[in-house]
Enzyme design. Structure first.
Site, short mmCIF file in Angstrom:
data_model
loop_
_atom_site.label_atom_id
_atom_site.label_comp_id
_atom_site.label_asym_id
_atom_site.label_seq_id
_atom_site.Cartn_x
_atom_site.Cartn_y
_atom_site.Cartn_z
N SER A 21 0.83 -1.19 0.00
CA SER A 21 0.00 0.00 0.00
C SER A 21 0.88 1.26 0.00
CB SER A 21 -0.97 -0.04 1.18
OG SER A 21 -1.98 0.93 1.05
N ASP B 263 -9.76 -4.80 -5.37
CA ASP B 263 -9.15 -3.59 -4.80
C ASP B 263 -9.68 -2.37 -5.55
OD1 ASP B 263 -7.44 -1.53 -3.89
OD2 ASP B 263 -5.71 -2.86 -3.82
N HIS C 275 -7.90 -4.86 -1.17
CA HIS C 275 -6.69 -4.16 -0.76
C HIS C 275 -6.19 -4.75 0.56
CE1 HIS C 275 -4.08 -0.64 -1.23
NE2 HIS C 275 -4.10 -0.54 0.08
#
Length: 344
Positions: free
Chosen positions: A177, A280, A311
């Site tokens: 991320s 995601d 995610h």
């Protein structure tokens, strides 16, 4: 006794208390006077390490090391049982939208334990300064400090664990991320020559569901699936808190292909692996990132998309089936074989 502000003529006791102007999931609150309140996170500390039994196989060793004394920043070193050869080094930056997170949080600790054991590799999981107290580019400056520390380790082999196990000629920069975004910018700085690495050779860049932004909404962002961890309002809020005050999501630190972002055509990037889940919210932006890298003509970016995953799937469920496939089939081949799984 009360004090009076010369500018307002109002006594301190009469001034209204600061109000919350941003509340990020109850984890971070930005107040109107500029102060920040943070919820206490659950952490895995060195004292928590269990004592192995005599007949158990050697575990992954881990310890915390300060890499930047100015800001008291540490990294966690994970070293698997010693083998006949030295191991590649995976420099790992945790996620959290640049606003929350630590290598000591259970999910990041567990993920890095598994990376060290099953790649196998020496894993350096790094903390960095967080926003909004320290807005970008503070996190990227801290990443540079980490590489300065690593460069010194390679030159003098100061830490005995690294001297024993680390192959500084095979260093991979990685993260999940926001940490993957940091890894991208580190690779760009190395490839452009602005970040010297000395005896450290960055052999690849592995980005797990990188957190990029942009003013233009992609189709997957506009659809905004009900993800466990990242939604469009939360993403927008984290960018507001993390970017320099007043910056848009097209700022170069958010959007690597934004209108004011530097061209990457002449940057000598190492091989790049990008992984994402097809549920995601950022998957379209991630696909575009890999395609744009390859469109420069001299970049090798490979994309692995995992069906049904959102995610953060690797760090949320490090023992899950998708995380296992990412590690054993994709990351292991990328780190040890120089190639990744075919792009989907």
């Amino acid at each position: 006794m009360s004090t009076t502000s010369p500018a307002s003529g109002v006594s301190a006791s009469e001034m209204p208390p600061p109000r919350v102007v941003e509340d990020l999931l109850g984890l971070v609150q930005l107040l109107s006077d500029g102060t920040v309140k943070r919820a206490q996170a659950r952490l895995v500390l060195p004292d928590d390490e269990p004592v192995p039994s005599a007949d158990a196989p050697p575990p992954v060793r881990w310890k915390d090391v300060v890499y930047d004394e100015t800001y008291n920043l540490s990294l966690r070193v994970f070293v698997p049982p010693a083998g006949a050869e030295k191991l590649p080094v995976l420099v790992y930056f945790h996620g959290g939208g640049f606003c929350v997170g630590s290598f000591a949080m259970p999910e990041f600790h567990a993920a890095c334990l598994r990376l060290a054991a099953e790649l196998p590799a020496v894993v350096l999981s790094a903390d960095y300064r967080l926003a909004p107290e320290h807005r970008l580019p503070a996190a990227l400056d801290d990443a540079e400090s980490l590489f300065s520390w690593l460069r010194a380790q390679a030159a003098a082999t100061g830490d005995p664990w690294l001297a024993e196990s680390a192959d500084f000629g095979r260093v991979f920069v990685s993260g999940d991320s926001a940490g993957a975004s940091i890894a991208h910018h580190v690779a760009v700085r190395v490839g452009s020559g602005s970040l010297a690495t000395g005896a450290v050779r960055v052999a690849g860049c592995a980005l797990l569901y990188p957190y990029f932004g942009g003013e233009r909404r992609t189709t997957s962002e506009a659809a905004c699936p009900a993800d466990k961890i990242l939604t469009l309002p939360v993403s927008d809020q984290m960018w507001r808190l993390a970017l320099p005050a007043g910056a848009s999501r097209d700022h170069p630190l958010a959007n690597p292909f934004g209108p004011n972002s530097p061209a990457l055509d002449s940057v000598a990037l190492p091989p790049v692996l990008v992984a994402a889940g097809d549920r995601d919210m950022l998957v379209d932006r991630i696909r575009e990132y890999a395609a744009r890298l390859n469109a420069t003509g001299n970049k090798r970016a490979e994309l692995a998309v995992f069906p049904g995953q959102g995610h953060g799937f690797f760090t949320l469920e490090p023992d899950g089936e998708a995380a296992g496939e990412l590690l054993r089939v994709v990351l292991r081949r990328f780190v040890h074989g120089g190639t990744a799984a075919p792009a989907s």
